[in-house]
Write a protein that holds these residues in place. Structure first.
Motif, PDB file in Angstrom:
ATOM      1  N   ILE A 191     -73.183  42.125  57.156  1.00  0.00           N
ATOM      2  CA  ILE A 191     -74.128  42.701  58.117  1.00  0.00           C
ATOM      3  C   ILE A 191     -73.466  43.017  59.461  1.00  0.00           C
ATOM      4  CG2 ILE A 191     -76.164  42.130  59.504  1.00  0.00           C
ATOM      5  CD1 ILE A 191     -77.254  40.804  56.896  1.00  0.00           C
ATOM      6  N   PHE A 192     -72.686  42.071  59.999  1.00  0.00           N
ATOM      7  CA  PHE A 192     -72.157  42.299  61.342  1.00  0.00           C
ATOM      8  C   PHE A 192     -71.092  43.404  61.418  1.00  0.00           C
ATOM      9  CE2 PHE A 192     -74.124  38.066  61.694  1.00  0.00           C
ATOM     10  CZ  PHE A 192     -75.043  38.383  62.672  1.00  0.00           C
ATOM     11  N   PRO A 193     -70.108  43.425  60.511  1.00  0.00           N
ATOM     12  CA  PRO A 193     -69.166  44.561  60.589  1.00  0.00           C
ATOM     13  C   PRO A 193     -69.869  45.902  60.364  1.00  0.00           C
ATOM     14  CG  PRO A 193     -68.350  42.872  59.084  1.00  0.00           C
ATOM     15  CD  PRO A 193     -69.732  42.477  59.456  1.00  0.00           C
ATOM     16  N   GLY A 194     -70.867  45.918  59.477  1.00  0.00           N
ATOM     17  CA  GLY A 194     -71.621  47.152  59.232  1.00  0.00           C
ATOM     18  C   GLY A 194     -72.322  47.609  60.501  1.00  0.00           C
ATOM     19  N   LEU A 195     -72.955  46.644  61.193  1.00  0.00           N
ATOM     20  CA  LEU A 195     -73.635  46.990  62.437  1.00  0.00           C
ATOM     21  C   LEU A 195     -72.644  47.499  63.478  1.00  0.00           C
ATOM     22  CD1 LEU A 195     -76.363  44.220  62.832  1.00  0.00           C
ATOM     23  CD2 LEU A 195     -76.665  46.639  62.301  1.00  0.00           C
ATOM     24  N   ALA A 196     -71.458  46.904  63.499  1.00  0.00           N
ATOM     25  CA  ALA A 196     -70.449  47.349  64.459  1.00  0.00           C
ATOM     26  C   ALA A 196     -70.131  48.825  64.244  1.00  0.00           C
ATOM     27  CB  ALA A 196     -69.177  46.508  64.314  1.00  0.00           C
ATOM     28  N   ILE A 197     -70.003  49.212  62.970  1.00  0.00           N
ATOM     29  CA  ILE A 197     -69.723  50.621  62.678  1.00  0.00           C
ATOM     30  C   ILE A 197     -70.892  51.492  63.119  1.00  0.00           C
ATOM     31  CG2 ILE A 197     -69.313  52.296  60.825  1.00  0.00           C
ATOM     32  CD1 ILE A 197     -68.005  50.028  59.222  1.00  0.00           C
ATOM     33  N   VAL A 198     -72.110  51.083  62.734  1.00  0.00           N
ATOM     34  CA  VAL A 198     -73.294  51.887  63.055  1.00  0.00           C
ATOM     35  C   VAL A 198     -73.406  52.086  64.568  1.00  0.00           C
ATOM     36  CG1 VAL A 198     -75.811  51.971  62.988  1.00  0.00           C
ATOM     37  CG2 VAL A 198     -74.537  51.169  60.991  1.00  0.00           C
TER      38      VAL A 198
ATOM     39  N   THR B  28     -71.146  51.808  66.960  1.00  0.00           N
ATOM     40  CA  THR B  28     -70.074  52.621  67.543  1.00  0.00           C
ATOM     41  C   THR B  28     -70.268  54.104  67.254  1.00  0.00           C
ATOM     42  OG1 THR B  28     -68.592  50.753  67.147  1.00  0.00           O
ATOM     43  CG2 THR B  28     -67.571  52.861  67.666  1.00  0.00           C
ATOM     44  N   VAL B  29     -70.542  54.408  65.988  1.00  0.00           N
ATOM     45  CA  VAL B  29     -70.714  55.820  65.623  1.00  0.00           C
ATOM     46  C   VAL B  29     -71.932  56.395  66.340  1.00  0.00           C
ATOM     47  CG1 VAL B  29     -71.172  57.392  63.711  1.00  0.00           C
ATOM     48  CG2 VAL B  29     -69.576  55.510  63.412  1.00  0.00           C
ATOM     49  N   LEU B  30     -72.998  55.605  66.403  1.00  0.00           N
ATOM     50  CA  LEU B  30     -74.214  56.030  67.107  1.00  0.00           C
ATOM     51  C   LEU B  30     -73.891  56.356  68.558  1.00  0.00           C
ATOM     52  CD1 LEU B  30     -77.337  56.270  66.979  1.00  0.00           C
ATOM     53  CD2 LEU B  30     -77.439  53.887  67.693  1.00  0.00           C
TER      54      LEU B  30
ATOM     55  N   SER C 137     -82.945  59.420  63.172  1.00  0.00           N
ATOM     56  CA  SER C 137     -81.949  60.255  62.493  1.00  0.00           C
ATOM     57  C   SER C 137     -80.556  60.017  63.088  1.00  0.00           C
ATOM     58  CB  SER C 137     -82.341  61.723  62.579  1.00  0.00           C
ATOM     59  OG  SER C 137     -82.040  62.243  63.853  1.00  0.00           O
ATOM     60  N   GLN C 138     -80.486  59.750  64.394  1.00  0.00           N
ATOM     61  CA  GLN C 138     -79.186  59.419  64.992  1.00  0.00           C
ATOM     62  C   GLN C 138     -78.596  58.191  64.316  1.00  0.00           C
ATOM     63  OE1 GLN C 138     -77.038  60.708  66.685  1.00  0.00           O
ATOM     64  NE2 GLN C 138     -77.759  61.847  68.465  1.00  0.00           N
ATOM     65  N   VAL C 139     -79.447  57.180  64.095  1.00  0.00           N
ATOM     66  CA  VAL C 139     -78.971  55.971  63.418  1.00  0.00           C
ATOM     67  C   VAL C 139     -78.555  56.323  61.990  1.00  0.00           C
ATOM     68  CG1 VAL C 139     -79.590  53.661  62.643  1.00  0.00           C
ATOM     69  CG2 VAL C 139     -80.401  54.499  64.854  1.00  0.00           C
ATOM     70  N   GLY C 140     -79.364  57.158  61.331  1.00  0.00           N
ATOM     71  CA  GLY C 140     -79.068  57.545  59.954  1.00  0.00           C
ATOM     72  C   GLY C 140     -77.703  58.188  59.811  1.00  0.00           C
ATOM     73  N   VAL C 141     -77.364  59.036  60.784  1.00  0.00           N
ATOM     74  CA  VAL C 141     -76.064  59.703  60.743  1.00  0.00           C
ATOM     75  C   VAL C 141     -74.938  58.681  60.863  1.00  0.00           C
ATOM     76  CG1 VAL C 141     -74.574  61.361  61.922  1.00  0.00           C
ATOM     77  CG2 VAL C 141     -77.002  61.831  61.703  1.00  0.00           C
ATOM     78  N   ALA C 142     -75.206  57.599  61.581  1.00  0.00           N
ATOM     79  CA  ALA C 142     -74.151  56.641  61.892  1.00  0.00           C
ATOM     80  C   ALA C 142     -73.933  55.595  60.799  1.00  0.00           C
ATOM     81  CB  ALA C 142     -74.468  55.943  63.218  1.00  0.00           C
TER      82      ALA C 142
END
Lengths: 492, 289, 315
Positions: free
Chosen positions: B257-264, B266-268, C136-141
């Protein structure tokens, strides 16, 4: 409307079959890590072929039982001449192949001669090397004459490579195997699964399963949810590092058996600095086997101190020779003139014992000043670079062949190890038949390997089976590669 | 239209205030700075040493000692995420650099020269675009061996045509402008015009594309690492943390969960930042709000 | 129109030929000997050499390229080293997994994205728009493989509604087969839907700001009617472009998802073939995927002309 109805019906059906079926189940989905290249056990070495076909589709004259015992199969009985050279097999009658043709002594003669032939594709030709001639006495009797006595002959005839095939289908067994066993081949969805169904014309005791699907799941990550969700009900060789997840589920059973796989940290004995005994000893002292087993094998597997399975009669416990002692390791490095440590590489093939074990070992080596760069390789690269070209410093691999200590005497083996003293012991061993003396020699061989710290001896690879607690009849150990389903059934 | 002429007259503080009033920009900038700050902090301090394995402490649930729990080797996941951010940022940033460094000159060249060269370069672009990016990246890492450097190259190659297209399209829209014609009349060559006039005018466009590719690069790196083709141990990487976690999902979900959230996150953040920049520089889009 | 069509076709053909050369050249430098891998640890050097010549691995480079490329034209993709069956058979078995998966994912993503895009565009700046675009922003990420893992544990392990992985096969009936494609399709579709929804909204807003729409509104046409009657049709071009790109991505880019769900699709076939050095399979399937991408792009180009008559007359 009709579509909606059929969807609803399907859903109801799915619910019914999933939960409350009153009659015992007769289907089984069994998970396997590797997919076979084809399905003819008489023409290929891959264990996966036997794991599907052995005892299920194909049968031999004899049959190896779950604990390695020899049992009658297509031969209901046999007699052995006094000089141990002539075996007369009495065959079962009324046996049919799945395509409807009758089985007889001619098929036995055909199968054995095909395996012995110079152009034979059989992966275990040595099993048949001693056979001089095969004669058909009558349709239910066959006489095999050996060139010299071979004590293990009946066992050898139980191997997956020695099964009896029909001359009509021998050429097409790779794609569509036809045998005499209780299950017949139905379908092979490549990359996915092989399905077997109960054969109607089976001659022996009826089996309880109607249908068995062997599903190929290469990743431990996918194997776990497959078992937990009930999609797959048995996984006879489960990845050890993922077992902890299964143990928490009361509906599943975890069965720990043994293999013949010595897992080792191989070092290139000719390449500096590993040509220095002190450096190899230092590496051996740096290995914390308990941590490695806990971290890379889920806590399963016995530590070893030399190249011998702990279940072997000749086994000596040499794990005390190089206990985990980083201080001593550093001292040895200093004596070798490498007190500042050195940089090296560690090539890791795909199995989790190697990849996970490698991370732990690299960290342990870092503690004594050795900086080992991890290089993950595919099997193709491993065979090419490490095994064939010997272009490596260190690697981790499990040697799964039984009684294979003699590999250390091979002149050009990838360890690059040469010790005339060890070779002498192995030569003597090959000439010795006295059991007690053999054990003594094997013990000497283990001692020499440990003294020379040829490789870092890690642990014996465990065989971990996982299956539904209601399922019985699966093998707990694997004396030979097989998933014999003849005794498997669901109990409620 | 009035907005556009006013912008240069505004004072700097005013402009910053305006920028921060843009929700996307503000949130995006905050996240980007947070991630960058974390990466920098990890060079001097992490709660635990990520190179030290403590098998005895494996798979511990989140607690006051280990906020995000520990992994299968007993390493602190928070520390791993902190150090792993370096890898994600470095790989994606250099991959964007490769894409810009090669793509922008190519795109500008194509726009400046036109004709056969333009056609040839754009067909070359089509060629690269025709390859499924992820699959090709897998092939490249399989050939040259897994590792952070090769992951950068594999991701970077597919950034080149993206930047080439954006630069070419941008440049083509600038070339017919009057001030370019004036510069040509003054005897300036194609290179000089491109450097002095074209590049400054397409810089913001490239910046927007840059943040998008940066975000995509982080996702791509995570994917490659997840397949075991990215950075190698002991260097932590978010994708490989997810790979290691997946066999432990049922008993140690925090590992995933935590590494996944880190990616989300950052990309967000990067996507929001890119949107924000686009909003701020494009008066048409601004007017629509 | 025909000249346009012809030009696009010629370009596509040249791209294909160049791509085949690139693929072939790249695979010549892959380390690892397929013959050694097939024979295993105990084979002798002579056996390996014999198999190499049997497989035609010792022929000159140009000859091998021509042999392969000409075979491709006849749909003769050669024989797989590892399975020793024609590559075409393998492709046929796998494409019935990958193609439906890509189509379902695309349908799912379109079905979610277009309404969300329309909704957002129609309530621009209001709470609904902000929330939809935020989601959708979250979805893209979200990395789709991570999302897939969460889905597996929620819907397969915990709720047991769908299988955790594997493919039941179409022989088992349409419903079990579709059921095993459901989770992977959702995992693939949601991030794609997020992108598509944003593109749809943006395209709509751009069209809405154009003069003729303003005219229509000035004439008293209600906003919703404008949105439906004019804007959507004209916003189709960017939406179609993205959909084309997404389909290509879905067909080839499902490698990771197919691995997570151990689906026997094309992506996993190539991935396995790479690790097993089954080069003939890698070459042929990658070429097939490249051809598919080029074909889809061509179709998208042509559909522009259909959607927008102005474009048609201009060429």
């Amino acid at each position: 409307m009709s579509l909606w109805k059929s969807v609803l019906a399907a859903a109801v059906l799915a619910l019914a079959s999933g939960s409350s079926a009153l009659a015992a189940r007769t289907d089984l989905v069994l998970g396997m890590v590797l997919e076979p290249p084809h399905l003819d056990p008489t023409a290929g070495a891959a264990a996966a072929i036997r794991e599907i076909t052995y005892a299920n589709v194909f049968q031999g004259l004899t049959h190896i039982g779950p604990n390695g015992e020899v049992l009658p199969d297509l031969a209901e009985s046999w007699t052995i001449s006094d000089d141990g050279k002539v075996y007369t097999f009495k065959l079962h009658t009324g046996v049919k192949f799945h395509d409807g043709t009758d089985f007889s002594a001619d098929d036995v003669k055909f199968s054995l001669e095909r395996a012995m032939a110079p152009d034979s594709q059989n992966a275990q030709k040595q099993l048949f090397a001693a056979i001089d001639k095969v004669e058909v006495v009558d349709p239910a009797t066959v006489k095999v004459t050996l060139k010299h006595p071979q004590g293990s002959f009946l066992y050898d005839m139980g191997w997956g490579d020695a099964v009896i095939v029909s001359p009509k289908t021998a050429a097409t067994n790779k794609e569509k195997p036809i045998g005499t066993g209780p299950f017949k081949f139905e379908n092979w969805a490549k990359g996915s699964s092989v399905t077997l169904v109960k054969s109607d014309n089976y001659w022996g005791d009826p089996v309880s399963l109607d249908k068995a699907e062997f599903r190929f799941i290469p990743d431990a990550a996918a194997a776990v949810p497959a078992m937990l969700s009930g999609d797959v009900q048995a996984f006879p060789t489960f990845p050890p590092d993922a077992v902890s997840q299964i143990e928490s589920d009361p509906q599943l059973k975890v069965v720990v058996g043994s293999t013949e796989g010595e897992t080792i940290l191989a070092m290139n004995n000719k390449k500096p600095p590993f040509d220095n005994l002190k450096v190899r000893q230092a590496v051996s002292y740096a290995l914390d086997r308990k941590a490695i087993i806990d971290g890379a094998s889920g806590g399963f597997g016995q530590p070893i101190g030399s190249h011998m399975s702990p279940s072997n009669k000749a086994y000596v416990d040499l794990t005390g020779k190089y206990p985990y002692d980083p201080a001593k390791a550093k001292e040895l490095l200093k004596e070798a003139g490498l007190e500042k440590g050195f940089k090296t590489t560690l090539k890791l093939p795909p199995p989790s014992y190697a990849r996970l074990g490698g991370e732990i070992i690299a960290s342990e080596l870092r503690d004594i000043g050795i900086d080992a760069e991890i290089i993950p390789v595919e099997w193709a690269q491993w065979l090419d670079q490490v095994f064939t070209k010997k272009d490596y410093d260190m690697t981790i691999v499990s040697h799964v062949e039984p009684n294979d200590i003699a590999i250390y005497s091979r002149p050009d083996y990838y360890f690059n190890y040469q010790n005339p003293e060890f070779n002498k012991v192995i030569e003597e061993l090959n000439l010795t038949s006295d059991e007690a003396k053999r054990i003594d020699l094997l013990k000497q061989a283990q001692e020499i390997l440990a003294d020379d710290a040829v490789v870092g001896f890690l642990f014996e690879l465990p065989k971990i089976g996982v299956w539904d607690a209601k399922l019985t009849g699966l093998w707990e150990n694997s004396p030979i590669p097989a998933n014999d389903l003849t005794q498997v059934k669901w109990n409620d | 239209m009035t907005l556009q002429t006013q912008v240069p007259e505004r004072r700097l503080t005013d402009a910053i205030g305006k920028a921060l009033a843009n929700r996307s920009f503000a949130i995006g900038l905050f996240i980007a700075l947070l991630v960058a700050g974390t990466a920098l902090l990890s060079f001097v301090w992490t709660p635990y040493d990520v190179t030290k394995l403590v098998i005895a402490d494996k798979q511990q649930a989140p607690s006051w000692l280990h906020w995000f729990g520990t992994d299968h080797f007993g390493r602190d996941i928070l520390s791993m995420i902190m150090v792993g951010s370096r890898n994600s940022l470095a790989v994606a940033l250099v991959a964007v650099g490769i894409g810009m460094g090669l793509g922008v000159p190519l795109g500008c060249l194509a726009a400046a020269r036109g004709g056969l060269l333009d056609e040839a370069l754009m067909r070359l672009n089509d060629l690269v675009f025709a390859f499924p990016a992820l699959l090709s990246a897998i092939m490249i890492t399989a050939i040259f061996g897994p590792g952070a450097i090769n992951a950068i190259i594999a991701i970077g190659i597919f950034n080149v045509p993206v930047f080439a297209r954006v630069a070419r399209a941008g440049a083509l829209s600038i070339w017919p402008r009057e001030f370019i014609l004036a510069a040509r009349a003054a005897g300036k060559g194609g290179t000089a015009i491109t450097v002095e006039h074209i590049l400054p005018n397409i810089a913001t466009l490239l910046m927007v594309q840059g943040t998008i590719q940066f975000a995509l690069g982080i996702l791509a790196e995570a994917g490659l690492s997840y397949l075991g083709l990215g950075a190698q141990p002991p260097m932590p990487s978010w994708g490989r943390m997810l790979f290691d976690a997946q066999t432990k999902m049922a008993i140690a979900p925090w590992m995933a969960i935590f590494p996944g959230l880190a990616i989300v996150v950052t990309v967000l953040g990067l996507n929001l930042l890119g949107d924000g920049i686009a909003d701020l520089i494009d008066p048409k889009a601004r007017r629509q709000r | 129109m025909t000249a346009y069509l012809l030009k696009r076709l010629v370009i596509a053909a040249i791209t294909l030929v160049l791509a085949s050369m690139v693929v072939f050249a790249v695979l010549q430098v892959v380390p690892g000997d397929p013959a050694r891998l097939m024979l295993g640890m105990n084979a002798s050097a002579e056996q390996v050499e014999m198999l190499r010549s049997q497989l035609g691995l010792n022929d000159p480079l140009v000859l091998r390229y021509l042999h392969w490329a000409i075979g491709l034209l006849h749909l003769d993709f050669g024989r797989s080293y590892t399975y020793s069956v024609p590559v075409l058979d393998l492709v046929r078995e796998r494409i019935v997994v990958s193609l439906p998966l890509a189509l379902i994912a695309l349908a799912l993503s379109t079905a979610i994205a277009i309404p969300v895009g329309l909704y957002s565009a129609s309530r621009r700046g209001r709470a609904g728009d902000v929330i939809a675009m935020g989601v959708s922003q979250v979805g893209v990420a979200v990395p789709n493989f991570w999302f897939a893992l969460l889905l597996i544990y929620l819907f397969a392990v915990w709720l047991r509604w769908v299988p955790a992985g594997g493919f039941a096969g179409w022989k088992a009936g349409a419903w079990p087969a579709l059921k095993s494609l459901l989770l992977p399709a959702v995992a693939l579709a949601l991030p794609q839907a997020a992108i598509l929804a944003r593109v749809t909204r943006q395209a709509l807003l751009e069209v809405l700001s154009e003069d003729y729409i303003r005219t229509a509104r000035a004439k008293g046409m209600p906003y919703r009617a404008v949105l439906w009657r004019h804007a959507l049709r004209n916003a189709l071009i960017p939406v179609l472009t993205i959909m084309g790109l997404q389909f290509a991505f879905l067909l080839a880019g499902t490698v990771i998802i197919e691995n997570v769900f151990y689906l026997p699709g094309l992506g996993r076939l190539v991935f396995q073939a790479i690790t097993q050095r089954d080069l003939i399979v890698v070459e042929s399937v990658v070429m097939l995927l490249v051809a598919a991408v080029i074909a889809v792009n061509l179709l998208v180009d042509l559909s522009y002309a259909l959607v927008d008559p102005r474009l048609r007359s201009r060429e």
